[in-house]
Design a protein around this motif. Structure first.
Motif, PDB file in Angstrom:
ATOM      1  N   ALA A   1       0.466  -0.784   0.202  1.00  0.00           N
ATOM      2  CA  ALA A   1      -0.035   0.042   0.158  1.00  0.00           C
ATOM      3  C   ALA A   1       0.765   1.545  -0.302  1.00  0.00           C
ATOM      4  N   MET A   2      -0.131   2.438  -0.723  1.00  0.00           N
ATOM      5  CA  MET A   2       1.220   3.779  -1.027  1.00  0.00           C
ATOM      6  C   MET A   2       0.125   4.297  -0.857  1.00  0.00           C
ATOM      7  N   PRO A   3       0.297   5.625  -0.584  1.00  0.00           N
ATOM      8  CA  PRO A   3      -1.072   7.180  -0.526  1.00  0.00           C
ATOM      9  C   PRO A   3      -0.733   7.525  -1.927  1.00  0.00           C
ATOM     10  N   LEU A   4      -1.584   7.873  -2.432  1.00  0.00           N
ATOM     11  CA  LEU A   4      -1.855   7.633  -3.966  1.00  0.00           C
ATOM     12  C   LEU A   4      -1.164   8.870  -4.345  1.00  0.00           C
TER      13      LEU A   4
ATOM     14  N   SER B   1       5.424   8.184  -8.347  1.00  0.00           N
ATOM     15  CA  SER B   1       5.845   6.987  -9.245  1.00  0.00           C
ATOM     16  C   SER B   1       6.592   6.879  -7.975  1.00  0.00           C
ATOM     17  N   TRP B   2       6.977   5.313  -8.700  1.00  0.00           N
ATOM     18  CA  TRP B   2       7.822   4.282  -6.949  1.00  0.00           C
ATOM     19  C   TRP B   2       9.373   3.656  -8.367  1.00  0.00           C
TER      20      TRP B   2
ATOM     21  N   ARG C   1       2.285   5.913 -11.932  1.00  0.00           N
ATOM     22  CA  ARG C   1       1.041   5.763 -12.008  1.00  0.00           C
ATOM     23  C   ARG C   1       0.794   6.021 -12.654  1.00  0.00           C
ATOM     24  N   ASP C   2       0.530   7.201 -13.392  1.00  0.00           N
ATOM     25  CA  ASP C   2      -0.067   7.538 -14.079  1.00  0.00           C
ATOM     26  C   ASP C   2       0.253   6.936 -15.586  1.00  0.00           C
TER      27      ASP C   2
END
Length: 56
Positions: A3-6, A10-11, A22-23
């Motif tokens: 899990a990670m905050p919105l 990117s990660w 993410r985009d």
């Protein structure tokens, strides 16, 4: 990543070091679902990104 905050857009994967955006991933998922729905309606996407009838 479980899990990670919105707000994290990117990660990098700690296991394989691959960069994820993410985009871009979201855009690819939306495109794929659009193609699936068009095919379900009997339409297809040409190599030039235009719509055409499957019968044509």
């Amino acid at each position: 990543m479980d899990a990670m905050p919105l707000s994290v857009r990117s990660w990098e994967c700690p296991a394989c070091q691959v960069h994820h955006d993410r985009d871009i991933n979201t855009a690819l998922n939306i495109k794929h679902q659009g193609i699936v729905k068009l095919k379900a309606e009997g339409l297809s996407i040409s190599a030039h990104r235009g719509l055409r009838s499957a019968a044509a």
